[in-house]
Design a protein around this motif. Structure first.
Motif, short mmCIF file in Angstrom:
data_model
loop_
_atom_site.label_atom_id
_atom_site.label_comp_id
_atom_site.label_asym_id
_atom_site.label_seq_id
_atom_site.Cartn_x
_atom_site.Cartn_y
_atom_site.Cartn_z
N ALA A 107 0.38 53.01 10.94
CA ALA A 107 0.02 54.36 11.40
C ALA A 107 -1.16 54.30 12.35
CB ALA A 107 -0.28 55.26 10.21
N LEU A 108 -2.12 53.42 12.07
CA LEU A 108 -3.31 53.32 12.92
C LEU A 108 -3.02 52.60 14.23
CD1 LEU A 108 -5.99 52.61 10.18
CD2 LEU A 108 -5.76 54.66 11.58
N VAL A 109 -2.04 51.71 14.24
CA VAL A 109 -1.60 51.11 15.50
C VAL A 109 -1.00 52.20 16.39
CG1 VAL A 109 0.08 49.55 16.55
CG2 VAL A 109 -1.27 48.79 14.59
N GLN A 110 -0.24 53.07 15.76
CA GLN A 110 0.39 54.16 16.50
C GLN A 110 -0.63 55.19 16.98
OE1 GLN A 110 3.17 56.57 14.21
NE2 GLN A 110 4.63 56.55 15.91
N ASP A 111 -1.65 55.48 16.11
CA ASP A 111 -2.68 56.46 16.47
C ASP A 111 -4.02 56.00 15.88
OD1 ASP A 111 -4.32 58.57 17.03
OD2 ASP A 111 -3.26 60.04 15.76
N PRO A 112 -4.84 55.29 16.66
CA PRO A 112 -6.13 54.79 16.15
C PRO A 112 -7.08 55.89 15.70
CG PRO A 112 -5.53 53.72 18.22
CD PRO A 112 -4.59 54.88 18.06
N HIS A 113 -6.81 57.13 16.08
CA HIS A 113 -7.70 58.24 15.72
C HIS A 113 -7.18 59.03 14.53
CE1 HIS A 113 -9.88 57.42 19.40
NE2 HIS A 113 -8.76 57.52 20.10
N ASP A 114 -6.22 58.48 13.80
CA ASP A 114 -5.65 59.16 12.63
C ASP A 114 -6.67 59.08 11.49
OD1 ASP A 114 -4.25 59.95 10.37
OD2 ASP A 114 -2.42 58.91 10.92
N LEU A 115 -7.40 60.17 11.28
CA LEU A 115 -8.49 60.20 10.30
C LEU A 115 -7.96 59.97 8.89
CD1 LEU A 115 -11.48 60.77 9.56
CD2 LEU A 115 -10.86 63.18 9.40
N GLU A 116 -6.86 60.61 8.54
CA GLU A 116 -6.35 60.50 7.18
C GLU A 116 -5.89 59.08 6.87
OE1 GLU A 116 -3.04 62.56 4.20
OE2 GLU A 116 -3.19 63.19 6.29
N SER A 117 -5.20 58.45 7.82
CA SER A 117 -4.75 57.07 7.59
C SER A 117 -5.94 56.12 7.52
CB SER A 117 -3.80 56.64 8.71
OG SER A 117 -2.59 57.36 8.64
N THR A 118 -6.98 56.40 8.29
CA THR A 118 -8.18 55.58 8.23
C THR A 118 -8.83 55.66 6.86
OG1 THR A 118 -8.58 55.97 10.59
CG2 THR A 118 -10.43 55.15 9.30
N GLN A 119 -8.97 56.89 6.35
CA GLN A 119 -9.55 57.08 5.02
C GLN A 119 -8.69 56.41 3.95
OE1 GLN A 119 -9.85 61.32 4.59
NE2 GLN A 119 -11.87 61.42 5.54
N MET A 120 -7.38 56.65 4.02
CA MET A 120 -6.50 56.16 2.98
C MET A 120 -6.36 54.64 3.02
SD MET A 120 -5.65 58.52 0.98
CE MET A 120 -4.48 57.50 0.05
#
Length: 361
Positions: A107-120
């Protein structure tokens, strides 16, 4: 008969064959015409409603069903944003942390600014026992968002504790509660968390620092008393609890802990006085009732002990210590069958609470 006569086919048969060929050709064309629409339907991109439905499955605990649907959505190209994140959530809910980590990473490769995926992903790495790897992710996404379900500042603080970065942990705990990072409250909060996770020497240092910064701060002496009691330094524990009682005279928990300390030291009369005060201030807490029963048994007053312990069992029927002590009281009173019942209940409850080995997958 000539070869030409053998090969000659009646006109009627030729007509039937011609019709069969045309019918077969028509069928092939029909299937070919339907194939693109079926393929396009299978490859139809996920919609917001699809993702919402999957989120509801995860929230309701239907992780297998959610993952099956997500596998279908993940084959579309390009993968719709949100699919990998939901896969991570489903894997996390199923305690499949390695799979969850891979999904959140995608998910973070697709969107490095994905806050929820970063937290999780940070939380997942912490659950995998990788606090050092989790720290950069939780540092980058330590604020609450609309989908945040576990306070990232708290998890970040635990990661700092596990990597022995105690001051960073204190700052993170302070951020969670809105305390100034170097205040007495910050030190006391961190000291309590450190003590809870058995970092006892550092917990004591932080508590003493909090006291130095604010000598009137409530609950500091109580925590220092808890630390002393954990080390079986009974005189020190009693002195700290008495100081806390002088500062905070209506806190039932102080009297409860003071009564426990006096009881362990064999000073039963002040223990009874403190525990009875705890009961008056905290009538819905079973702990002082259990301690009262224990002290009265040591004083060989089983009838009064049984009264308090029966009340404790009624309040907290799952407490094996209350049942065990009540069994002792009944035995002292000659109530053999009642004593056996309570002892058996205590043994069963204690066995149920003991950790059991499980298969590691």
């Amino acid at each position: 008969m000539s070869h030409s006569a053998i090969r000659r086919v009646p006109a009627s048969v030729q007509s039937l064959r011609s019709r069969a060929v045309w019918l077969l050709l028509a069928l092939v064309l029909a299937v070919a015409a339907d194939a693109p629409s079926a393929a396009s339907q299978a490859q139809a991109p996920a919609t917001a409603d699809d993702l919402k439905q999957v989120q509801q499955m995860i929230d309701k605990g239907h992780t297998d069903e959610a993952l099956k649907r997500l596998d279908e959505l993940a084959v579309t190209q390009p993968v719709v944003p949100g699919v990998h994140r939901l896969q991570g959530q489903a894997y996390y809910a199923a305690n499949r942390f390695s799979d969850a980590d891979s999904a959140f990473a995608a998910a973070l490769v697709q969107d490095p600014h994905d806050l929820e995926s970063t937290q999780m992903r940070g939380l997942t790495l912490f659950r995998m026992g990788k606090p050092a790897e989790a720290i950069p992710l939780l540092t980058a996404a330590h604020n609450w968002g609309p989908q945040t379900r576990v306070d990232p500042s708290y998890v970040l603080a635990l990661c700092y504790l596990d990597t022995r970065r105690y001051d960073d942990a204190r700052h993170s705990f302070a951020l969670q509660y809105g305390f100034p990072p170097d205040s007495a409250s910050s030190y006391l909060l961190a000291a309590r968390m450190l003590f809870r996770r058995d970092f006892v020497p550092v917990a004591k240092d932080f508590a003493e620092k909090a006291l130095a910064l604010d000598p009137q701060l409530p609950l500091v002496h109580q925590l220092l008393g808890e630390i002393a009691l954990a080390g079986n330094h009974l005189d020190e524990a009693i002195a700290e609890f008495e100081k806390e009682r002088a500062r905070n005279p209506l806190d039932g928990a102080v009297y409860d802990r003071l009564g426990d300390a006096y009881s362990r030291a064999g000073n039963y009369q002040p223990a009874l006085e403190s525990l009875q005060r705890a009961v008056l201030l905290e009538p819905y807490n079973s702990a002082p009732y259990i301690l009262l029963g224990k002290v009265l048994l040591r004083q060989q007053v089983p009838a009064n002990a049984a009264m308090y312990l029966e009340h404790a069992v009624g309040m907290d029927p799952g407490n094996y210590m209350a049942h065990s002590l009540l069994g002792q009281a009944y035995r002292s009173l000659g109530r053999t069958s009642d004593a056996s019942r309570e002892t058996q209940t205590a043994e069963k409850l204690q066995a149920d609470t003991e950790p059991k080995l499980q298969n590691v997958k």
